[in-house]
Write a protein that holds these residues in place. Structure first.
Motif, PDB file in Angstrom:
ATOM      1  N   GLU A   1       0.651  -1.225  -0.073  1.00 22.31           N
ATOM      2  CA  GLU A   1      -0.034  -0.238   0.125  1.00 22.31           C
ATOM      3  C   GLU A   1       0.739   1.422  -0.041  1.00 22.31           C
ATOM      4  O   GLU A   1       1.515   1.448   0.843  1.00 22.31           O
ATOM      5  N   ILE A   2       0.549   1.891  -1.479  1.00 19.73           N
ATOM      6  CA  ILE A   2       1.695   2.829  -1.124  1.00 19.73           C
ATOM      7  C   ILE A   2       0.632   4.037  -2.060  1.00 19.73           C
ATOM      8  O   ILE A   2      -0.038   4.517  -2.424  1.00 19.73           O
ATOM      9  N   GLU A   3       1.111   5.466   0.153  1.00 21.65           N
ATOM     10  CA  GLU A   3       0.827   6.537  -0.767  1.00 21.65           C
ATOM     11  C   GLU A   3       1.842   7.801  -0.452  1.00 21.65           C
ATOM     12  O   GLU A   3       2.446   7.310  -0.492  1.00 21.65           O
ATOM     13  N   TYR A   4       1.002   8.800  -1.351  1.00 25.74           N
ATOM     14  CA  TYR A   4       1.990  10.120  -1.463  1.00 25.74           C
ATOM     15  C   TYR A   4       1.496  11.631  -1.573  1.00 25.74           C
ATOM     16  O   TYR A   4       0.066  11.471  -1.517  1.00 25.74           O
ATOM     17  N   VAL A   5       2.401  12.294  -1.467  1.00 24.62           N
ATOM     18  CA  VAL A   5       1.348  13.682  -1.466  1.00 24.62           C
ATOM     19  C   VAL A   5       2.441  14.755  -3.008  1.00 24.62           C
ATOM     20  O   VAL A   5       3.715  14.498  -2.810  1.00 24.62           O
ATOM     21  N   SER A   6       1.469  15.018  -2.705  1.00 23.43           N
ATOM     22  CA  SER A   6       1.251  15.654  -4.669  1.00 23.43           C
ATOM     23  C   SER A   6       1.251  17.481  -4.014  1.00 23.43           C
ATOM     24  O   SER A   6       0.454  17.580  -3.501  1.00 23.43           O
ATOM     25  N   THR A   7       2.175  18.083  -4.544  1.00 20.87           N
ATOM     26  CA  THR A   7       2.342  19.531  -4.536  1.00 20.87           C
ATOM     27  C   THR A   7       1.905  20.361  -5.220  1.00 20.87           C
ATOM     28  O   THR A   7       1.855  21.769  -5.377  1.00 20.87           O
ATOM     29  N   ASP A   8       1.992  20.175  -6.638  1.00 21.81           N
ATOM     30  CA  ASP A   8       2.090  20.806  -7.724  1.00 21.81           C
ATOM     31  C   ASP A   8       0.564  20.883  -8.599  1.00 21.81           C
ATOM     32  O   ASP A   8       0.397  21.882  -9.605  1.00 21.81           O
ATOM     33  N   GLY A   9      -0.830  20.319  -7.940  1.00 17.84           N
ATOM     34  CA  GLY A   9      -1.968  19.852  -8.964  1.00 17.84           C
ATOM     35  C   GLY A   9      -1.895  19.279 -10.485  1.00 17.84           C
ATOM     36  O   GLY A   9      -2.310  18.540 -10.575  1.00 17.84           O
TER      37      GLY A   9
ATOM     38  N   ARG B   1       4.872   7.285   0.881  1.00 21.14           N
ATOM     39  CA  ARG B   1       4.877   6.762   2.347  1.00 21.14           C
ATOM     40  C   ARG B   1       4.411   4.993   2.423  1.00 21.14           C
ATOM     41  O   ARG B   1       3.343   4.722   1.146  1.00 21.14           O
ATOM     42  N   LEU B   2       4.545   4.194   2.211  1.00 17.11           N
ATOM     43  CA  LEU B   2       4.955   2.661   2.339  1.00 17.11           C
ATOM     44  C   LEU B   2       4.225   1.853   3.386  1.00 17.11           C
ATOM     45  O   LEU B   2       5.160   1.908   4.629  1.00 17.11           O
ATOM     46  N   ARG B   3       3.464   0.701   3.429  1.00 14.58           N
ATOM     47  CA  ARG B   3       2.984  -0.048   4.301  1.00 14.58           C
ATOM     48  C   ARG B   3       3.224  -1.429   2.940  1.00 14.58           C
ATOM     49  O   ARG B   3       2.553  -2.388   2.437  1.00 14.58           O
ATOM     50  N   THR B   4       3.751  -1.956   4.069  1.00 13.58           N
ATOM     51  CA  THR B   4       4.929  -3.508   3.278  1.00 13.58           C
ATOM     52  C   THR B   4       3.041  -4.782   4.074  1.00 13.58           C
ATOM     53  O   THR B   4       2.679  -4.332   4.609  1.00 13.58           O
ATOM     54  N   PRO B   5       3.284  -5.394   3.566  1.00  6.99           N
ATOM     55  CA  PRO B   5       2.684  -6.160   3.320  1.00  6.99           C
ATOM     56  C   PRO B   5       3.170  -7.018   5.082  1.00  6.99           C
ATOM     57  O   PRO B   5       1.811  -8.162   5.714  1.00  6.99           O
ATOM     58  N   GLU B   6       3.799  -7.197   5.716  1.00  8.62           N
ATOM     59  CA  GLU B   6       4.344  -7.201   7.420  1.00  8.62           C
ATOM     60  C   GLU B   6       3.370  -6.633   7.951  1.00  8.62           C
ATOM     61  O   GLU B   6       3.517  -6.221   9.343  1.00  8.62           O
ATOM     62  N   GLY B   7       3.176  -5.389   7.868  1.00  7.81           N
ATOM     63  CA  GLY B   7       2.644  -4.268   8.256  1.00  7.81           C
ATOM     64  C   GLY B   7       3.495  -3.105   9.405  1.00  7.81           C
ATOM     65  O   GLY B   7       3.142  -2.333   9.452  1.00  7.81           O
ATOM     66  N   GLU B   8       5.073  -3.160   8.588  1.00  5.27           N
ATOM     67  CA  GLU B   8       5.958  -1.878   8.589  1.00  5.27           C
ATOM     68  C   GLU B   8       5.627  -0.900   8.071  1.00  5.27           C
ATOM     69  O   GLU B   8       5.194  -0.458   6.707  1.00  5.27           O
ATOM     70  N   ILE B   9       5.523   0.542   8.429  1.00  2.00           N
ATOM     71  CA  ILE B   9       5.614   2.101   7.808  1.00  2.00           C
ATOM     72  C   ILE B   9       6.554   2.187   7.405  1.00  2.00           C
ATOM     73  O   ILE B   9       7.277   2.478   8.635  1.00  2.00           O
ATOM     74  N   ARG B  10       6.688   3.116   6.116  1.00  7.24           N
ATOM     75  CA  ARG B  10       7.944   3.406   5.877  1.00  7.24           C
ATOM     76  C   ARG B  10       7.553   4.839   5.068  1.00  7.24           C
ATOM     77  O   ARG B  10       6.858   5.316   4.807  1.00  7.24           O
ATOM     78  N   GLU B  11       8.060   5.610   5.834  1.00  8.04           N
ATOM     79  CA  GLU B  11       7.620   7.161   5.512  1.00  8.04           C
ATOM     80  C   GLU B  11       8.841   7.963   4.946  1.00  8.04           C
ATOM     81  O   GLU B  11      10.098   8.229   5.312  1.00  8.04           O
ATOM     82  N   TYR B  12       9.028   8.047   3.675  1.00  9.36           N
ATOM     83  CA  TYR B  12      10.269   9.008   2.895  1.00  9.36           C
ATOM     84  C   TYR B  12       9.803  10.140   2.710  1.00  9.36           C
ATOM     85  O   TYR B  12       8.686  10.411   1.907  1.00  9.36           O
ATOM     86  N   PHE B  13      10.359  11.387   2.630  1.00  2.00           N
ATOM     87  CA  PHE B  13      10.511  13.220   2.724  1.00  2.00           C
ATOM     88  C   PHE B  13      11.896  13.330   1.925  1.00  2.00           C
ATOM     89  O   PHE B  13      13.031  12.926   1.843  1.00  2.00           O
TER      90      PHE B  13
END
Length: 457
Positions: A264-272, A281-293
């Motif tokens: 499950e990958i979510e992201y934020v865009s800022t330019d429309g 933001r990545l949620r792995t099959p094991e339930g681990e949450i990783r946030e990339y900035f």
């Protein structure tokens, strides 16, 4: 007869009550007809089902509401001392009255059939590709031209833009009403903005035919490019693309790892336009949450952006309405397809130069493109080159088609107006996230390692 019954009869004579009763009766007949057809296994057009099982019941309820409203208004009228309304007297023993009554009933039945057929044809027409692409000709001209020449030209617009079910049908029609107003008052955007922010999720549309989890293995892509020299020298680049897939019974791999149900990958865009992505933001099959900035991003930037779960159209963002990124790309593809004859010396260079010209409008562009190519080849660019008229005519027609297919001055659409996120050659594409600059707080990065997605042969 009791007094209350007489009162009800008097108040029921209000025209609004009578109209409500008529609406209820007609709606009930139509609904029951469709209901019986459905019970008998007769397949209805998806949107006809919406009309019969959503729109008509709405009219039925409105008709029911009109009846007590009319009775209330009639009671108020009678309380002010007005004379009771008289029902028209129908004596079926009278032959003339009988003929008129039967004629009215027959014509009413005919009218119901006509209205039903008209409603059916109207919905069917609004469901058609022609309605979507040609009714608002100028506004939809770029998208319709790309659609007709695209890989999904046999898929109806509504199958992707609306899909099955009443909720998205209603949302699409509300959005369409706003667009009609914009067209009428000439306030619509030029060009039409992309991406479409209220587009239905790809899991409800694209994945009904294309299932990422079921794609496996690699695919060989051959990209052919041509030089500007006299011989129009060809260079072929072979790329093994790791399509991948899986995720149901094992670990997801390859490019389709991004949209596998296991991740499950979510992201934020800022330019429309979803080209600037500072947060992933990545949620792995094991339930681990990783946030990339991205470097320098602030919480305020993330809070003010568009949050979205990644799906097919984040990479395949031009699946049905593709435009060439540049004249060079368009001409290379036309030569590779055989539309532009390589027998003409310098055809790649001359076609690109003609397409890059600045023209007043479409008609002027087509005329000047033909004139430029004819002028060049009439001057004999090479002593040993023989320019055949059929080849020159074919080259002119092909170059004009490339312009007509990709440049629409009235809608401010030109080369590169709509970036394609597949790859990373002509627009950031993959590098929007895979840039080695998106990091977690513990130092993990979204890698820019080319071998993750492809290998050059």
């Amino acid at each position: 007869m009791p007094e209350y019954a007489q009162g009800l009869r008097r108040t029921a004579r209000n025209p609004l009550t009578i109209a409500g009763a008529a609406v209820v009766t007609i709606s009930a007949v139509l609904f029951l007809t469709a209901f019986l057809a459905d019970l008998l296994g007769l397949e209805l057009n998806p949107y006809m089902g919406i009309v019969f099982f959503l729109v008509i019941p709405t009219f039925f309820v409105c008709g029911l509401a009109l009846m007590p409203i009319g009775m209330l208004l009639e009671r108020r009228r009678l309380s002010r001392g007005a004379a009771p309304r008289e029902w028209p007297r129908i004596d079926l023993n009278n032959r003339a009255t009988r003929r008129v009554t039967f004629a009215v009933l027959l014509l009413t039945l005919v009218n119901v059939v006509i209205v039903s057929l008209a409603a059916y044809r109207g919905v069917e027409y609004m469901d058609s590709t022609e309605f979507c692409g040609q009714v608002c000709h100028e506004v939809m001209e770029p998208e319709f031209a790309a659609y007709e020449d695209g890989p999904h030209s046999r898929v109806r617009c509504v199958q992707c833009h609306i899909g099955p079910g009443a909720p998205w049908f209603v949302r699409a029609k509300i959005s369409g009403a706003r667009q009609v107003v914009a067209v009428l008052f000439n306030t619509h955007s030029r060009p039409i903005p992309s991406p479409v922010h209220n587009l239905r999720p790809a899991r409800d549309t694209c994945e009904q035919c294309h299932w990422p989890d079921k794609f496996h293995g690699d695919k060989l892509n051959v990209r052919r490019e041509y030089a500007d020299d006299q011989a129009v020298t060809e260079t072929a680049l072979t790329v093994r693309v790791h399509i991948g897939g899986g995720g149901e019974a094992g670990e997801a791999t390859g490019i389709h790892w991004h949209v596998s149900a296991a991740n499950e990958i979510e992201y934020v865009s800022t330019d429309g336009r979803r080209q600037e992505i500072p947060y992933v933001r990545l949620r792995t099959p094991e339930g681990e949450i990783r946030e990339y900035f991205a470097e320098g991003v602030t919480p305020e930037t993330i809070a003010g952006g568009e949050q979205r779960r990644m799906d097919c159209v984040d990479c395949h963002n031009r699946p049905t309405h593709p435009f060439s990124a540049s004249p060079e790309r368009a001409v290379d593809a036309a030569i590779a397809a055989g539309d532009l004859p390589r027998t003409l010396p310098f055809i790649r260079r001359e076609a690109v130069d003609a397409l890059k010209g600045s023209y007043a409008d479409r008609e002027a562009a087509l005329g000047e493109i033909a004139a430029r190519l004819r002028t060049f080849y009439s001057a004999s660019p090479s002593d040993d080159a023989v320019v055949a008229e059929p080849d020159l005519a074919r080259a002119i027609a092909a170059t004009q088609r490339l312009y007509s297919r990709n440049v629409f001055p009235r809608m401010h659409v030109t080369w590169g107006t709509h970036p394609n996120n597949i790859g990373h050659t002509d627009s950031p594409g993959c590098f929007r996230c895979h840039d080695d600059n998106h990091r977690t707080k513990d130092g993990k990065v979204i890698s820019q390692d080319c071998s993750l997605c492809h290998e050059i042969q």
